[in-house]
Design an enzyme around this catalytic site. Structure first.
Site, PDB file in Angstrom:
ATOM      1  N   GLY A   1       0.302  -3.026  10.279  1.00 37.63           N
ATOM      2  CA  GLY A   1      -0.145  -1.962  11.171  1.00 37.63           C
ATOM      3  C   GLY A   1       0.446  -0.595  10.883  1.00 37.63           C
ATOM      4  O   GLY A   1       0.494   0.260  11.776  1.00 37.63           O
ATOM      5  N   GLU A   2       0.863  -0.355   9.641  1.00 38.25           N
ATOM      6  CA  GLU A   2       1.498   0.941   9.354  1.00 38.25           C
ATOM      7  C   GLU A   2       0.511   2.099   9.518  1.00 38.25           C
ATOM      8  O   GLU A   2       0.897   3.196   9.930  1.00 38.25           O
ATOM      9  CB  GLU A   2       2.081   0.956   7.937  1.00 38.25           C
ATOM     10  CG  GLU A   2       2.819   2.265   7.624  1.00 38.25           C
ATOM     11  CD  GLU A   2       3.572   2.238   6.310  1.00 38.25           C
ATOM     12  OE1 GLU A   2       3.858   3.325   5.789  1.00 38.25           O
ATOM     13  OE2 GLU A   2       3.866   1.136   5.803  1.00 38.25           O
ATOM     14  N   ARG A   3      -0.755   1.870   9.231  1.00 36.61           N
ATOM     15  CA  ARG A   3      -1.756   2.943   9.409  1.00 36.61           C
ATOM     16  C   ARG A   3      -1.816   3.371  10.872  1.00 36.61           C
ATOM     17  O   ARG A   3      -1.876   4.561  11.182  1.00 36.61           O
ATOM     18  CB  ARG A   3      -3.139   2.480   8.937  1.00 36.61           C
ATOM     19  CG  ARG A   3      -3.280   2.374   7.428  1.00 36.61           C
ATOM     20  CD  ARG A   3      -4.669   1.894   7.022  1.00 36.61           C
ATOM     21  NE  ARG A   3      -5.691   2.886   7.306  1.00 36.61           N
ATOM     22  CZ  ARG A   3      -6.582   2.810   8.278  1.00 36.61           C
ATOM     23  NH1 ARG A   3      -6.590   1.785   9.113  1.00 36.61           N
ATOM     24  NH2 ARG A   3      -7.483   3.747   8.457  1.00 36.61           N
TER      25      ARG A   3
ATOM     26  N   GLU B   1      -2.829  -8.585   4.781  1.00 33.99           N
ATOM     27  CA  GLU B   1      -3.479  -7.594   5.632  1.00 33.99           C
ATOM     28  C   GLU B   1      -4.232  -6.578   4.792  1.00 33.99           C
ATOM     29  O   GLU B   1      -5.354  -6.184   5.111  1.00 33.99           O
ATOM     30  CB  GLU B   1      -2.460  -6.877   6.519  1.00 33.99           C
ATOM     31  CG  GLU B   1      -3.152  -5.968   7.537  1.00 33.99           C
ATOM     32  CD  GLU B   1      -2.249  -4.855   8.056  1.00 33.99           C
ATOM     33  OE1 GLU B   1      -2.563  -4.315   9.127  1.00 33.99           O
ATOM     34  OE2 GLU B   1      -1.276  -4.506   7.377  1.00 33.99           O
TER      35      GLU B   1
ATOM     36  N   GLY C   1      -6.626   4.887  22.739  1.00 31.65           N
ATOM     37  CA  GLY C   1      -5.321   4.260  22.614  1.00 31.65           C
ATOM     38  C   GLY C   1      -5.285   3.301  21.439  1.00 31.65           C
ATOM     39  O   GLY C   1      -6.268   3.147  20.711  1.00 31.65           O
TER      40      GLY C   1
ATOM     41  N   ARG D   1      -8.523  -5.592   4.507  1.00 27.38           N
ATOM     42  CA  ARG D   1      -9.073  -4.270   4.781  1.00 27.38           C
ATOM     43  C   ARG D   1     -10.166  -3.952   3.767  1.00 27.38           C
ATOM     44  O   ARG D   1     -10.050  -4.257   2.590  1.00 27.38           O
ATOM     45  CB  ARG D   1      -7.987  -3.205   4.687  1.00 27.38           C
ATOM     46  CG  ARG D   1      -6.861  -3.456   5.656  1.00 27.38           C
ATOM     47  CD  ARG D   1      -6.959  -2.516   6.840  1.00 27.38           C
ATOM     48  NE  ARG D   1      -5.968  -2.859   7.836  1.00 27.38           N
ATOM     49  CZ  ARG D   1      -6.194  -2.836   9.130  1.00 27.38           C
ATOM     50  NH1 ARG D   1      -7.385  -2.529   9.581  1.00 27.38           N
ATOM     51  NH2 ARG D   1      -5.250  -3.130   9.984  1.00 27.38           N
TER      52      ARG D   1
ATOM     53  N   ARG E   1       0.849  -1.199   0.000  1.00 28.17           N
ATOM     54  CA  ARG E   1       0.000   0.000   0.000  1.00 28.17           C
ATOM     55  C   ARG E   1       0.879   1.241   0.000  1.00 28.17           C
ATOM     56  O   ARG E   1       1.763   1.388   0.843  1.00 28.17           O
ATOM     57  CB  ARG E   1      -0.916   0.009   1.230  1.00 28.17           C
ATOM     58  CG  ARG E   1      -1.840   1.228   1.280  1.00 28.17           C
ATOM     59  CD  ARG E   1      -2.599   1.279   2.598  1.00 28.17           C
ATOM     60  NE  ARG E   1      -3.617   0.247   2.657  1.00 28.17           N
ATOM     61  CZ  ARG E   1      -4.836   0.384   2.148  1.00 28.17           C
ATOM     62  NH1 ARG E   1      -5.166   1.495   1.537  1.00 28.17           N
ATOM     63  NH2 ARG E   1      -5.701  -0.594   2.238  1.00 28.17           N
TER      64      ARG E   1
ATOM     65  N   SER F   1      -9.397   8.577  17.223  1.00 28.92           N
ATOM     66  CA  SER F   1      -9.801   7.398  17.981  1.00 28.92           C
ATOM     67  C   SER F   1      -8.679   6.947  18.915  1.00 28.92           C
ATOM     68  O   SER F   1      -8.927   6.544  20.063  1.00 28.92           O
ATOM     69  CB  SER F   1     -10.178   6.274  17.018  1.00 28.92           C
ATOM     70  OG  SER F   1     -10.427   5.069  17.709  1.00 28.92           O
TER      71      SER F   1
ATOM     72  N   GLN G   1      -5.292  -2.623  19.063  1.00 30.05           N
ATOM     73  CA  GLN G   1      -4.653  -3.790  18.484  1.00 30.05           C
ATOM     74  C   GLN G   1      -3.163  -3.520  18.254  1.00 30.05           C
ATOM     75  O   GLN G   1      -2.798  -2.527  17.619  1.00 30.05           O
ATOM     76  CB  GLN G   1      -5.306  -4.159  17.149  1.00 30.05           C
ATOM     77  CG  GLN G   1      -6.688  -4.758  17.299  1.00 30.05           C
ATOM     78  CD  GLN G   1      -6.666  -6.040  18.112  1.00 30.05           C
ATOM     79  OE1 GLN G   1      -5.839  -6.913  17.882  1.00 30.05           O
ATOM     80  NE2 GLN G   1      -7.578  -6.158  19.060  1.00 30.05           N
TER      81      GLN G   1
END
Length: 293
Positions: free
Chosen positions: A94-96, A128, A72, A132, A53, A67, A75
């Site tokens: 989990g880069e986002r 991943e 916090g 999404r 991505r 959020s 995940q």
């Protein structure tokens, strides 16, 4: 530079194990979040340079950051030890959240550390992204093609592992056979995947795409226009409208090769199969596919 191609292996336990890690980032509703193995200062975490991505919408990152400020990071990120920097970590999934956490000015992040090879890192990143919901149809199709080309996964095995139908995966892959101009309309949201799929068998998909966008044509209208007979060809035997079975076979072959495939009947029993390629890389892919025993 190491040009050795990634090991091609079946799905088996390998992808199942990788997907188990991927699902940690997207738990089923009502399930408990996975507990992080440790917390790492955010400055010691770096993104994966081979992350499939490339686009992260600022508005959605801001929403996620809001959020995170309130609740916090629920995940944890999946990371591995950085291959070149001792004491640092490289993001696997989990880069986002990492980007949004920086906007939210967090000082550390929860992580799960995994021992993964470069090939497995790329595989997890692709999986991943597929899981999404915000991937556009072209990004999804490119992800499927990467999994098939780089890791030897079949449409059937991907469908089973990703809980998607084989026809869905095949239909998404067919979008990659469209001309660049049509793909740009699709990428920009000016056409839906339904519109684009209807144009695959059109004699002039670029013109049809332009008309669909400028006139606001529905998917059904595009499907009807796409079925109009092609312009007469120099050879009368090739100008006949193809039957539905031939078109379906063309689509299946196109999905299998990831390239545009045309079947041109000459008689009831003979004809030609033409595989089109845009560059030498695609030609090499054709040669590799045809050389498989």
């Amino acid at each position: 530079m190491n040009d050795r191609k990634p090991e091609r292996r079946g799905l088996g336990r390998g992808l199942s194990a990788l997907m188990a890690d991927t699902y940690l980032t997207s738990p089923e509703a009502g399930s408990e979040p996975r507990r992080a193995e440790s917390h790492v200062p955010i400055e010691f975490i770096e993104p994966n340079p081979d992350q499939p991505r490339r686009t992260f919408e600022p508005e959605k990152l801001e929403e996620l950051a809001a959020s995170i400020r309130e609740k916090g990071v629920i995940q944890p990120l999946i990371v591995r030890n950085h291959p070149h920097k001792e004491g640092h970590y490289e993001i696997v999934a989990g880069e986002r959240r990492w980007r949004a956490a920086q906007i939210a000015q967090l000082h550390e992040l929860p992580v799960i550390i995994r021992d993964l090879s470069d090939t497995e890192v790329l595989e997890v990143a692709i999986i991943e992204n597929i899981q999404r919901a915000d991937l556009n149809p072209l990004e999804e199709a490119l992800s499927y093609r990467q999994l098939m080309e780089r890791f030897g996964h079949t449409q059937e095995k991907l469908a089973e592992a990703l809980s998607k139908s084989r026809s869905h995966i095949a239909n998404q892959l067919r979008l990659l056979n469209l001309p660049t101009e049509v793909q740009d309309y699709l990428r920009d949201g000016k056409l839906t995947a339904g519109h684009a799929r209807a144009m695959i068998t059109s004699a002039d998909p670029i013109k049809l795409a332009h008309d669909a966008v400028s006139k606001g044509l529905s998917v059904r209208e595009v499907e009807r226009l796409a079925q109009k007979p092609r312009e007469p060809a120099a050879r009368p035997a090739q100008s006949r409208t193809k039957d539905a079975d031939t078109v379906a076979l063309e689509n299946d072959l196109s999905a299998a090769f990831g390239l545009r495939v045309s079947i041109m009947p000459k008689t009831a029993q003979s004809g030609q199969v033409v595989i089109s390629y845009a560059d030498l890389e695609e030609l090499d892919r054709i040669c590799q596919a045809l050389s498989v025993s």
